[in-house]
Design a protein around this motif. Structure first.
Motif, PDB file in Angstrom:
ATOM      1  N   ASP A 108       0.800  -1.219   0.000  1.00  0.00           N
ATOM      2  CA  ASP A 108       0.000   0.000   0.000  1.00  0.00           C
ATOM      3  C   ASP A 108       0.832   1.268   0.000  1.00  0.00           C
ATOM      4  OD1 ASP A 108      -2.896  -1.050   0.347  1.00  0.00           O
ATOM      5  OD2 ASP A 108      -1.709  -2.185   1.792  1.00  0.00           O
ATOM      6  N   ARG A 109       2.010   1.214   0.597  1.00  0.00           N
ATOM      7  CA  ARG A 109       2.932   2.334   0.501  1.00  0.00           C
ATOM      8  C   ARG A 109       4.338   1.845   0.818  1.00  0.00           C
ATOM      9  NH1 ARG A 109       4.786   5.290   4.887  1.00  0.00           N
ATOM     10  NH2 ARG A 109       3.942   4.753   6.946  1.00  0.00           N
ATOM     11  N   THR A 110       5.315   2.699   0.563  1.00  0.00           N
ATOM     12  CA  THR A 110       6.702   2.320   0.761  1.00  0.00           C
ATOM     13  C   THR A 110       7.312   3.093   1.925  1.00  0.00           C
ATOM     14  OG1 THR A 110       7.448   3.935  -0.871  1.00  0.00           O
ATOM     15  CG2 THR A 110       7.012   1.684  -1.659  1.00  0.00           C
ATOM     16  N   LEU A 111       8.400   2.523   2.449  1.00  0.00           N
ATOM     17  CA  LEU A 111       9.136   3.119   3.557  1.00  0.00           C
ATOM     18  C   LEU A 111      10.531   3.496   3.089  1.00  0.00           C
ATOM     19  CD1 LEU A 111       8.244   0.511   6.335  1.00  0.00           C
ATOM     20  CD2 LEU A 111       7.133   2.722   5.934  1.00  0.00           C
ATOM     21  N   SER A 112      11.002   4.644   3.541  1.00  0.00           N
ATOM     22  CA  SER A 112      12.329   5.126   3.178  1.00  0.00           C
ATOM     23  C   SER A 112      13.258   5.112   4.379  1.00  0.00           C
ATOM     24  CB  SER A 112      12.242   6.552   2.623  1.00  0.00           C
ATOM     25  OG  SER A 112      11.456   6.587   1.453  1.00  0.00           O
ATOM     26  N   ASP A 113      14.543   5.036   4.103  1.00  0.00           N
ATOM     27  CA  ASP A 113      15.554   5.066   5.155  1.00  0.00           C
ATOM     28  C   ASP A 113      15.393   6.317   6.011  1.00  0.00           C
ATOM     29  OD1 ASP A 113      17.974   4.030   6.385  1.00  0.00           O
ATOM     30  OD2 ASP A 113      19.009   5.718   5.445  1.00  0.00           O
ATOM     31  N   GLY A 114      15.373   6.143   7.319  1.00  0.00           N
ATOM     32  CA  GLY A 114      15.240   7.263   8.226  1.00  0.00           C
ATOM     33  C   GLY A 114      13.820   7.622   8.595  1.00  0.00           C
ATOM     34  N   GLU A 115      12.853   6.984   7.963  1.00  0.00           N
ATOM     35  CA  GLU A 115      11.456   7.258   8.283  1.00  0.00           C
ATOM     36  C   GLU A 115      11.119   6.708   9.670  1.00  0.00           C
ATOM     37  OE1 GLU A 115       7.084   6.375   6.213  1.00  0.00           O
ATOM     38  OE2 GLU A 115       8.944   6.219   5.049  1.00  0.00           O
ATOM     39  N   VAL A 116      10.146   7.325  10.315  1.00  0.00           N
ATOM     40  CA  VAL A 116       9.658   6.865  11.616  1.00  0.00           C
ATOM     41  C   VAL A 116       8.258   6.299  11.424  1.00  0.00           C
ATOM     42  CG1 VAL A 116       9.048   7.516  13.971  1.00  0.00           C
ATOM     43  CG2 VAL A 116      11.052   8.540  12.867  1.00  0.00           C
ATOM     44  N   LEU A 117       8.068   5.082  11.924  1.00  0.00           N
ATOM     45  CA  LEU A 117       6.810   4.361  11.774  1.00  0.00           C
ATOM     46  C   LEU A 117       6.185   4.215  13.154  1.00  0.00           C
ATOM     47  CD1 LEU A 117       5.208   2.861   9.535  1.00  0.00           C
ATOM     48  CD2 LEU A 117       6.499   0.806  10.144  1.00  0.00           C
TER      49      LEU A 117
END
Length: 218
Positions: A108-117
């Motif tokens: 459904d969506r992508t995650l990038s380096d450094g992102e906070v989940l």
């Protein structure tokens, strides 16, 4: 099913339980680890819908209210059951931005380096580790309280005894460099490692062997 509540901590002479819970099962012919991380209210994140969808669905429904599924990387053994589990739970699925195109299941969506989940009270740092695949990710669960350890969900990028399998010396160098800089140089020795297969470890147990891994080339 293996249920592992995280450690307790001391505050002003009192012992209070850390309310984050990490549950784990192993599925499929490659013994993939599936993790369910839950906060005190039962709001949960599922790591790698790897195989045996019915078992994962039962596991998830028994141990937490799953709000998100994370796929650590594009290899089939880590997402074979993703479409069925995603549909069964009715929740979104996410994966690393540089691996999502290689996952033949809805993302459904992508995650990038450094992102906070964030899921409920759970806060994860997203860490891209390039080498096992072009866009593998690890999740670092931040401690809920001072004195509690970080928990790393590393997919196939870090195991007891070394980094994950790579296809070339260049990929190995990339992965070991990322693991060293983004994990070992950032987190303390008590950081718990939850890999995609097999038993866990700590950064402290593995740290003395980094140079040995570099010299042997795998």
């Amino acid at each position: 099913m293996l249920c592992k509540p995280t450690d307790k901590f001391f505050a002003h002479g009192n012992v209070r339980p850390v309310t984050t819970t990490i549950n784990q099962i192993s599925v499929g012919g490659m013994d993939n680890n599936v993790y369910l991380v839950s906060d005190s209210a039962g709001r949960a994140l599922l790591v790698d819908a790897a195989n045996e969808a019915d078992r994962i669905l039962d596991f998830a429904r028994d141990t937490g209210a799953v709000e998100l599924i994370v796929t650590t990387h594009r290899h089939l053994d880590h997402w074979y059951a993703l479409a069925e589990v995603r549909e069964g739970l009715g929740v979104p699925a996410v994966a690393g931005v540089n691996d999502a195109a290689g996952i033949d299941a809805p993302t459904d969506r992508t995650l990038s380096d450094g992102e906070v989940l964030t899921v409920g009270r759970l806060v994860f740092d997203v860490i891209e580790l390039v080498g096992h695949t072009p866009g593998s990710i690890a999740l670092a669960l931040r401690p809920e309280f001072d004195g509690a350890p970080v928990h790393l969900f590393t997919g196939d990028s870090l195991f007891p005894g070394g980094v994950g399998k790579t296809g070339s010396p260049e990929d190995f160098g990339s992965l070991l460099t990322d693991v060293t800089a983004k994990l070992f140089d950032r987190y303390d020795d008590d950081t718990v490692v939850h890999p995609g297969h097999g038993k866990g470890t700590t950064l402290g147990a593995e740290r003395p062997h980094l140079q040995e891994w570099r010299e042997r080339g795998w």
